[in-house]
Design a protein around this motif. Structure first.
Motif, short mmCIF file in Angstrom:
data_model
loop_
_atom_site.label_atom_id
_atom_site.label_comp_id
_atom_site.label_asym_id
_atom_site.label_seq_id
_atom_site.Cartn_x
_atom_site.Cartn_y
_atom_site.Cartn_z
N ALA A 55 0.83 -1.21 0.00
CA ALA A 55 0.00 0.00 0.00
C ALA A 55 0.86 1.26 0.00
O ALA A 55 0.60 2.21 -0.75
CB ALA A 55 -0.93 -0.01 1.21
N PHE A 56 1.92 1.27 0.83
CA PHE A 56 2.82 2.43 0.90
C PHE A 56 3.51 2.63 -0.44
O PHE A 56 3.58 3.76 -0.96
CB PHE A 56 3.86 2.20 2.00
CG PHE A 56 4.81 3.35 2.18
CD1 PHE A 56 4.50 4.39 3.04
CD2 PHE A 56 6.03 3.39 1.50
CE1 PHE A 56 5.37 5.46 3.21
CE2 PHE A 56 6.91 4.45 1.67
CZ PHE A 56 6.58 5.48 2.53
N ALA A 57 4.02 1.56 -1.03
CA ALA A 57 4.71 1.67 -2.32
C ALA A 57 3.77 2.17 -3.40
O ALA A 57 4.12 3.09 -4.17
CB ALA A 57 5.29 0.31 -2.71
N HIS A 58 2.56 1.63 -3.46
CA HIS A 58 1.62 2.03 -4.51
C HIS A 58 1.19 3.49 -4.35
O HIS A 58 0.96 4.19 -5.35
CB HIS A 58 0.41 1.10 -4.49
CG HIS A 58 0.70 -0.26 -5.03
ND1 HIS A 58 -0.22 -1.29 -5.05
CD2 HIS A 58 1.83 -0.78 -5.60
CE1 HIS A 58 0.31 -2.37 -5.59
NE2 HIS A 58 1.56 -2.09 -5.92
N GLU A 59 1.11 3.96 -3.10
CA GLU A 59 0.80 5.39 -2.88
C GLU A 59 1.87 6.29 -3.49
O GLU A 59 1.59 7.44 -3.84
CB GLU A 59 0.71 5.67 -1.37
CG GLU A 59 -0.55 5.13 -0.72
CD GLU A 59 -0.47 5.20 0.80
OE1 GLU A 59 0.50 5.83 1.32
OE2 GLU A 59 -1.36 4.66 1.47
N HIS A 60 3.09 5.77 -3.60
CA HIS A 60 4.20 6.54 -4.16
C HIS A 60 4.54 6.12 -5.59
O HIS A 60 5.59 6.48 -6.12
CB HIS A 60 5.44 6.38 -3.27
CG HIS A 60 5.30 7.03 -1.92
ND1 HIS A 60 4.65 6.45 -0.87
CD2 HIS A 60 5.74 8.25 -1.46
CE1 HIS A 60 4.68 7.25 0.19
NE2 HIS A 60 5.33 8.34 -0.14
N GLY A 61 3.66 5.36 -6.22
CA GLY A 61 3.87 4.95 -7.60
C GLY A 61 4.98 3.92 -7.79
O GLY A 61 5.58 3.85 -8.87
N VAL A 62 5.24 3.12 -6.77
CA VAL A 62 6.33 2.13 -6.80
C VAL A 62 5.74 0.72 -6.77
O VAL A 62 4.78 0.44 -6.05
CB VAL A 62 7.28 2.34 -5.60
CG1 VAL A 62 8.31 1.23 -5.50
CG2 VAL A 62 7.97 3.70 -5.73
N ARG A 63 6.30 -0.16 -7.58
CA ARG A 63 5.85 -1.55 -7.66
C ARG A 63 6.53 -2.41 -6.59
O ARG A 63 7.61 -2.06 -6.11
CB ARG A 63 6.18 -2.13 -9.04
CG ARG A 63 5.34 -1.57 -10.17
CD ARG A 63 5.94 -1.86 -11.54
NE ARG A 63 6.27 -3.27 -11.71
CZ ARG A 63 5.46 -4.20 -12.21
NH1 ARG A 63 4.23 -3.87 -12.59
NH2 ARG A 63 5.85 -5.45 -12.35
N VAL A 64 5.91 -3.54 -6.26
CA VAL A 64 6.49 -4.48 -5.30
C VAL A 64 6.50 -5.88 -5.91
O VAL A 64 5.46 -6.38 -6.37
CB VAL A 64 5.70 -4.51 -3.97
CG1 VAL A 64 6.31 -5.55 -3.02
CG2 VAL A 64 5.71 -3.13 -3.32
N HIS A 65 7.68 -6.50 -5.94
CA HIS A 65 7.85 -7.86 -6.43
C HIS A 65 8.18 -8.77 -5.25
O HIS A 65 8.98 -8.39 -4.38
CB HIS A 65 9.00 -7.93 -7.45
CG HIS A 65 8.86 -6.96 -8.58
ND1 HIS A 65 9.87 -6.72 -9.50
CD2 HIS A 65 7.82 -6.17 -8.97
CE1 HIS A 65 9.46 -5.83 -10.37
NE2 HIS A 65 8.22 -5.47 -10.08
N VAL A 66 7.60 -9.94 -5.21
CA VAL A 66 7.79 -10.88 -4.09
C VAL A 66 8.53 -12.12 -4.58
O VAL A 66 8.16 -12.71 -5.61
CB VAL A 66 6.44 -11.27 -3.46
CG1 VAL A 66 6.64 -12.32 -2.37
CG2 VAL A 66 5.74 -10.04 -2.89
N THR A 67 9.56 -12.52 -3.85
CA THR A 67 10.34 -13.70 -4.21
C THR A 67 9.65 -14.98 -3.73
O THR A 67 9.23 -15.10 -2.59
CB THR A 67 11.75 -13.65 -3.58
OG1 THR A 67 11.63 -13.60 -2.16
CG2 THR A 67 12.52 -12.44 -4.06
#
Length: 411
Positions: A55-67
């Motif tokens: 949620a924090f990343a998406h608020e800042h326009g950043v993607r999240v990848h999970v290993t």
């Protein structure tokens, strides 16, 4: 002619570090959950932290990848299925996968989440890339053993919309793209299951067969003997070549590293990439600053790895490969109250000490520590206990998410 802006992909070991990566310049962050990733000893993310981080990343326009990049055994498969179902609810932007069985499960269980192929899958040719594309992979992470020439050839033989991710900075394994058996052999802990004990970083000696108990050191230099220990990859001086090779995502290694390390590499590579895209002359002119900044975190000596051909022993393995540490991480600013800044302290510091405030925009501000208050408002002369919540006077120069650090002077 491809004209994609390269993604800067930053590692995060915890929610605190994820937020640091986002604020200090990441386009995307990669993280591990509490299972089925190759950094079992990292703090990693609970489901709740993962939700908050995404949620924090998406608020800042950043993607999240999970290993989800272990090489699975039979006993892992049922747990992987449950974990993928959980990730389907959490909705990260991509999954990083090495094992074909896990890939097939992800395709069935969470088809809307992008699937990326880990470097653990040893992706060394365009045929492999095209194979994974046909299976539904959006991106493949190149094997560390590839040269830029080979990556450029791969780019020319794969679909335009397929993405290439390659490492640009961080630790290198003495193994084939991370597939190492030393840890399993020595300690019974499997690197390919996420439990690596890093025996490549240990000191070794030679024992002659007829002289048991006599340990003869293998001298490298005055720092010690690290015969399996590679230098760290650093391509800060070769961003133009990385872009020219057709790489879509520049990946920083380091899911075991501190917020200080992540802030330093993210900020430095962010500025270098942006400067080059704005004006190559500006990038060249600012190179001394990039090199100075990138040396301000914990690092070994640097190498360009395999990108310009097979490295010599001198450039890849030998010389002084121990860590050099020039700054100590003190904490992250978590908020402000009545002129005092809240931090969760990571290392000792004292009233009257000069420290630095590290800002996302590239500035480093010196400040003298004024008063230190504990959570009850009691004054303290020093902050000796790690993870203690404190409120400190920083002359009004700090903001939330700034990093506090102390320069260490070598004698």
């Amino acid at each position: 002619m491809r004209n994609r802006r390269p993604e800067l992909l930053i590692p995060a070991s915890s929610l605190e570090v994820l937020k640091t990566a986002v604020i200090f310049g990441a386009d995307a962050v990669y993280i591990g959950g509490e299972a089925f990733g190759l950094r079992a000893k990292a703090k990693n993310f609970s489901a709740e932290d993962m939700k908050e981080g995404i949620a924090f990343a998406h608020e800042h326009g950043v993607r999240v990848h999970v290993t989800v990049n272990i090489l699975a055994h039979n006993d892992d498969l049922e747990g992987v299925r449950d974990y993928l179902s959980e990730l389907n609810e959490i909705e990260p932007d991509a999954l990083i996968i090495a094992d074909p069985a896990i890939f097939e499960m992800a395709k069935d269980i969470c088809p809307e989440i992008e699937r990326h192929i880990s470097t653990q899958a040893n992706n060394t040719n365009y045929g492999t890339y095209n194979f994974w594309w046909k299976q539904g992979a959006k991106r493949v992470v190149s094997a560390r053993e590839l040269s830029l020439k080979e990556i450029k050839e791969i780019r020319e033989h794969i679909p335009e919309e397929m993405e290439i991710e390659s490492f640009i900075h961080g630790a290198m394994c003495i193994s084939y793209s991370g597939r190492c058996l030393l840890s399993n052999y020595f300690t019974g802990r499997d690197a390919n299951q996420g439990a690596c004990t890093h025996p490549c970083r240990w000191k070794y000696a030679v024992v002659e067969e007829t002289r048991p108990g006599e340990y003869m050191p293998v001298y490298e230099n005055e720092r010690g003997t690290y015969i399996f220990n590679s230098k760290d990859l650093c391509m800060i001086e070769h961003i133009p070549e990385m872009i020219d090779a057709g790489i879509d995502s520049f990946k920083i290694e380091g899911r075991m590293k501190t917020a200080l390390y992540v802030a330093t590499v993210a900020r430095t590579y962010r500025k270098a990439i942006d400067d080059y895209l704005e004006d190559p002359k500006k990038y060249k002119a600012n190179m001394p600053w990039y090199l100075d900044q990138i040396s301000n975190c914990t690092y070994r000596q640097f190498t360009t790895g395999f990108y310009f051909g097979k490295p010599s022993e001198e450039s890849q393995i030998y010389d002084s490969n121990t860590y050099i540490k020039e700054y100590t991480y003190l904490g992250i600013v978590g908020g402000e109250k009545d002129g005092f800044y809240r931090i969760e302290q990571r290392n000792k510091f004292s009233v009257g000490e000069v420290i630095e405030i590290m800002k996302p925009d590239g500035r480093n501000l010196e400040v003298t520590v004024g008063k230190i208050l504990d959570e009850e408002g009691n004054e303290q002369e020093s902050a000796p206990h790690p993870k203690q919540v404190l409120y400190i006077d920083l002359e009004g120069k700090a903001e939330i998410y700034d990093i506090l650090r102390r320069a260490e002077v070598s004698e």
